[in-house]
Design a protein around this motif. Structure first.
Motif, mmCIF file in Angstrom:
data_model
loop_
_atom_site.group_PDB
_atom_site.id
_atom_site.type_symbol
_atom_site.label_atom_id
_atom_site.label_comp_id
_atom_site.label_asym_id
_atom_site.label_seq_id
_atom_site.Cartn_x
_atom_site.Cartn_y
_atom_site.Cartn_z
ATOM 1 N N ARG A 23 0.862 -1.171 0.000
ATOM 2 C CA ARG A 23 0.000 0.000 0.000
ATOM 3 C C ARG A 23 0.900 1.224 0.000
ATOM 4 N NH1 ARG A 23 -0.796 2.786 4.979
ATOM 5 N NH2 ARG A 23 0.035 1.673 6.767
ATOM 6 N N GLN A 24 0.328 2.330 -0.372
ATOM 7 C CA GLN A 24 1.082 3.576 -0.371
ATOM 8 C C GLN A 24 1.027 4.201 1.027
ATOM 9 O OE1 GLN A 24 -0.553 7.153 -2.297
ATOM 10 N NE2 GLN A 24 1.353 7.221 -3.474
ATOM 11 N N VAL A 25 2.144 4.768 1.450
ATOM 12 C CA VAL A 25 2.179 5.533 2.694
ATOM 13 C C VAL A 25 2.705 6.930 2.366
ATOM 14 C CG1 VAL A 25 2.448 3.591 4.286
ATOM 15 C CG2 VAL A 25 4.475 4.648 3.303
ATOM 16 N N VAL A 26 2.185 7.916 3.091
ATOM 17 C CA VAL A 26 2.621 9.301 2.927
ATOM 18 C C VAL A 26 2.875 9.856 4.317
ATOM 19 C CG1 VAL A 26 2.022 11.594 2.075
ATOM 20 C CG2 VAL A 26 1.261 9.573 0.811
ATOM 21 N N PHE A 27 4.063 10.391 4.524
ATOM 22 C CA PHE A 27 4.419 11.029 5.781
ATOM 23 C C PHE A 27 4.797 12.474 5.494
ATOM 24 C CE2 PHE A 27 5.196 6.587 6.649
ATOM 25 C CZ PHE A 27 4.746 6.418 7.943
ATOM 26 N N LYS A 28 4.350 13.369 6.376
ATOM 27 C CA LYS A 28 4.679 14.786 6.241
ATOM 28 C C LYS A 28 5.631 15.164 7.369
ATOM 29 C CE LYS A 28 2.573 19.292 5.686
ATOM 30 N NZ LYS A 28 1.331 20.017 5.477
ATOM 31 N N ASN A 29 6.670 15.911 7.017
ATOM 32 C CA ASN A 29 7.637 16.352 8.009
ATOM 33 C C ASN A 29 7.096 17.584 8.728
ATOM 34 O OD1 ASN A 29 9.916 16.530 9.528
ATOM 35 N ND2 ASN A 29 11.267 17.110 7.850
#
Length: 156
Positions: free
Chosen positions: A107-113
């Motif tokens: 699955r795709q994961v997205v993390f924001k700094n």
């Protein structure tokens, strides 16, 4: 004359073949070994809640990112695997290949700094080529308290 063609062809092949180029002593002295480069570009992050834990290890090469990701969330199946993706602006956008209860999934994961650390974004998912991905990366929710803070990689 026809007998000469094979000889000329063989001679050209022998002339064009060269031994592999060895690094000069200067190249060796100024080229960091891969272990040293990996240490410089490896970072580790962790979230520990009351009953939840998330671990992220990243290896950055330019805008490419690889690493490991592990979730141990209360009353959910524990899963761990690898990420492979890119860094865009202040976000990690990666494909997460993981094992949960013996099954391999993606699955795709997205993390924001953020100032405090990395926060995973959640939103509507759609399936593309059999892999769940975020329908709109620009419209993800980061309002939760699960912040992955930097830690020394020796602590993992």
């Amino acid at each position: 004359m026809k007998a000469l063609y094979p000889l000329i062809f063989t001679a050209l092949i022998l002339i064009s073949c060269k031994a592999p180029k060895e690094d000069s002593p200067i190249d060796v002295a100024f080229s960091p070994d891969s272990e040293h480069v990996e240490e410089l570009n490896t970072e580790c992050f962790r979230y520990i809640g009351e009953k939840d834990e998330v671990f992220l290890t990243t290896h950055v090469d330019g805008t490419n990112i690889t690493g490991t990701l592990e979730y141990a969330l209360f009353e959910k199946d524990q899963n761990s695997g690898t990420i492979n993706g890119e860094i865009r602006d202040d976000m990690i956008i990666a494909e997460y290949t993981f094992v949960s209860e013996g099954d391999t999934s993606k699955r795709q994961v997205v993390f924001k700094n953020t100032e405090a650390g990395w926060k995973e974004g959640y939103g509507k998912m759609e399936t593309v080529d059999g892999i769940p991905v975020q329908a709109n990366i620009d419209d993800l929710d980061y309002s939760h308290d699960m912040i992955l803070s930097p830690i020394p990689c020796d602590d993992m």
